[in-house]
Scaffold this active site. Structure first.
Site, short mmCIF file in Angstrom:
data_model
loop_
_atom_site.label_atom_id
_atom_site.label_comp_id
_atom_site.label_asym_id
_atom_site.label_seq_id
_atom_site.Cartn_x
_atom_site.Cartn_y
_atom_site.Cartn_z
N HIS A 43 -45.81 22.87 -10.37
CA HIS A 43 -46.21 22.45 -11.85
C HIS A 43 -46.22 24.15 -12.46
O HIS A 43 -46.85 25.05 -12.03
CB HIS A 43 -47.26 21.32 -12.09
CG HIS A 43 -47.51 20.46 -11.64
ND1 HIS A 43 -48.33 19.22 -11.85
CD2 HIS A 43 -46.81 19.44 -10.56
CE1 HIS A 43 -47.84 18.61 -10.53
NE2 HIS A 43 -46.91 18.85 -10.96
N TYR A 73 -60.21 24.54 -12.88
CA TYR A 73 -59.31 25.74 -13.56
C TYR A 73 -59.26 25.41 -14.94
O TYR A 73 -59.27 24.72 -15.68
CB TYR A 73 -58.13 25.20 -13.11
CG TYR A 73 -57.03 23.87 -13.74
CD1 TYR A 73 -56.34 23.27 -14.35
CD2 TYR A 73 -57.70 23.03 -12.36
CE1 TYR A 73 -56.14 22.49 -15.03
CE2 TYR A 73 -57.39 21.74 -12.68
CZ TYR A 73 -56.62 21.05 -13.94
OH TYR A 73 -55.98 20.22 -14.06
#
Length: 474
Positions: free
Chosen positions: A68, A131
């Protein structure tokens, strides 16, 4: 557990960085500073301004997610477990399709720039994959994702666990091959104030670029909070503010004062907020009117000392722009562009046989909007240190009367027809005076020191040469 020093390493994908993280451990466990802005920026990471922290918990070996590419920057690490990370550059440009892979353990982090496809495979479970991202997730943002199939033959990612044995979502299995992927375009440039002299000059200079949007006051009115709130700044990496209230004398009156502050200060503050939110570079045009004109030559470090309302609003706007993380304040003087201006007025008077009276105690140099646009383009291309850069024409400083006489001469008329007069006498003949509420006080010396921008490699054009070329074009 061994400890290695904090360091950032480049990869074959531009902007993709591998970060060595110091991890301190003993029999009780371990500790690390997973994100420490000051130290990591000093080590070479971009100051990307994370606003959201996400965690993907993967409880089985072989769980594989991606590829992605998202519309934000990401900073990836693991809190527990071990993963194989893979990245493919899906951005438009010469490195489209470039790949990189790296194992991520607690002592490793990866910085992933916007537009680079990201994937990982769990090698040791459970794996807490964490993240930071530079923008908030939303359904609208997710609609901007770009995907690549995990099994793409061109990327040829060497998955440690073959994909037929791994656990993948049905969505990830259905992503397109590289040949079918539309590259992620670069973020765009926005010109605010497209209807003004500088806006038109920028549009002319950038007319061949497909990544520039120029908006006028009907599309974005920075003095109107509702207009700014309704405008989508997210596509833009650069915002150039060519909008300003420049009616210097009108700003001395109550209504004009309100308008000047609304555009030059409050409106600029709104652009600063937008630039900060979108991590965009903000380019703002300042003025010699931020100085009192007591020095013969103004450099970028001179303290601000405006005389009138217009100068005060420009000085306040400059201070706001200086708080933006990435900014260029281009300070200029005596701007001449397309439309009504001093040079055109003098040429018309010469042609009509009118002999003007022009002040001779205000000294400076002309700046043509084509040169101002070229300087802005130069700064955005070369990317010197953020800050203030003076820009005007070069050469000898002259008075307005000197320039008027030169216009007369260049258009085939007698320069002696221009009658020099002091500023005080000029306004006294009209029953006015500087600072009386109808006439703004002007700096007597407006010449700018151009050393700093010349040191970046920008070639400053002599303002009298520029004047000749401007008049020759008609």
């Amino acid at each position: 557990m061994t400890t290695k020093p904090l360091a950032a390493h480049s990869t074959p994908i531009p902007g993709l960085l591998v970060i060595d993280l110091p991890v301190h451990g003993d029999q009780r466990g371990w500790f690390k500073e997973n994100w420490q802005r000051q130290k990591m920026v000093a080590a070479g990471l971009p100051d990307f301004g994370p606003v959201q922290n996400n965690i993907s918990f993967n409880q089985a070996v072989g769980v594989t997610r991606g590829i992605h590419a998202e519309p934000w920057d990401k900073y990836i690490s693991v809190a527990t477990g071990r993963v194989f990370g893979a990245w493919v550059d899906l951005r438009e440009g010469p490195t489209f399709g470039a790949t990189y892979h790296h194992e991520i353990t607690p002592d490793t982090a990866i910085f992933v720039p916007r537009g680079v496809g990201n994937a990982f495979q769990t090698l040791e479970a459970p794996a807490a994959y964490t993240y930071l991202v530079s923008a908030h997730w939303s359904e609208a943002a997710q609609a901007q994702y770009t995907f690549l199939n995990l099994a793409d033959e061109t990327a040829a990612i060497p998955w440690p666990i073959p994909l037929e044995q791994a656990e993948l979502s049905e969505k990830d299995k259905a992503h397109p091959r590289l040949s079918e992927v539309t590259p992620v375009p670069p973020r765009r440039t926005l010109v605010v104030g497209a209807g003004g002299q500088l806006g038109r000059a920028l549009a002319e200079r950038w007319q061949g670029r497909a990544d520039v949007d120029a908006v006028d006051r009907n599309e974005l009115d920075i003095a109107d909070a509702a207009s700014v709130d309704a405008f989508d700044f997210s596509p833009y990496a650069v915002i150039v503010n060519a909008a300003a209230h420049t009616a210097v004398d009108a700003a001395e009156a109550p209504e004009g004062r309100r308008e000047a502050w609304a555009v030059n200060v409050t409106g600029v503050g709104r652009l600063v907020q937008a630039a900060r939110r979108e991590r965009a570079t903000l380019v703002h045009v300042s003025s010699d009117y931020v100085f009192d004109g007591e020095r013969e030559l103004h450099d970028e470090a001179e303290p601000l000392s405006p005389l009138g309302v217009y100068g005060q609003t420009k000085a306040a706007g400059d201070q706001l722009v200086a708080t933006a993380p990435d900014h260029y304040i281009v300070r200029t003087s005596w701007v001449i562009g397309e439309g009504a201006n001093f040079v055109r007025t003098m040429a018309q008077l010469a042609e009509r046989g009118i002999d003007p009276t022009v002040v001779d105690d205000q000294i400076g140099r002309l700046t043509f909007t084509s040169d101002l646009a070229a300087a802005i383009d130069h700064l955005l291309t070369q990317r010197p240190q953020p800050g203030v850069y003076n820009l005007s024409g070069g050469g000898e400083s002259l008075s307005w009367a000197d320039i008027a006489a030169e216009v007369f001469a260049l258009t085939g008329h007698d320069r002696a027809r221009v009658h020099p007069v002091s500023t005080a006498a000029y306004y006294a003949a009209q029953g006015k005076a500087e600072g009386d509420g109808t006439v703004a006080p002007r700096p007597r010396n407006s010449a700018l020191d151009l050393t700093k921008i010349e040191a970046t490699g920008f070639e400053v054009r002599d303002h009298m040469r520029a004047l000749r070329e401007y008049l020759q074009r008609g």
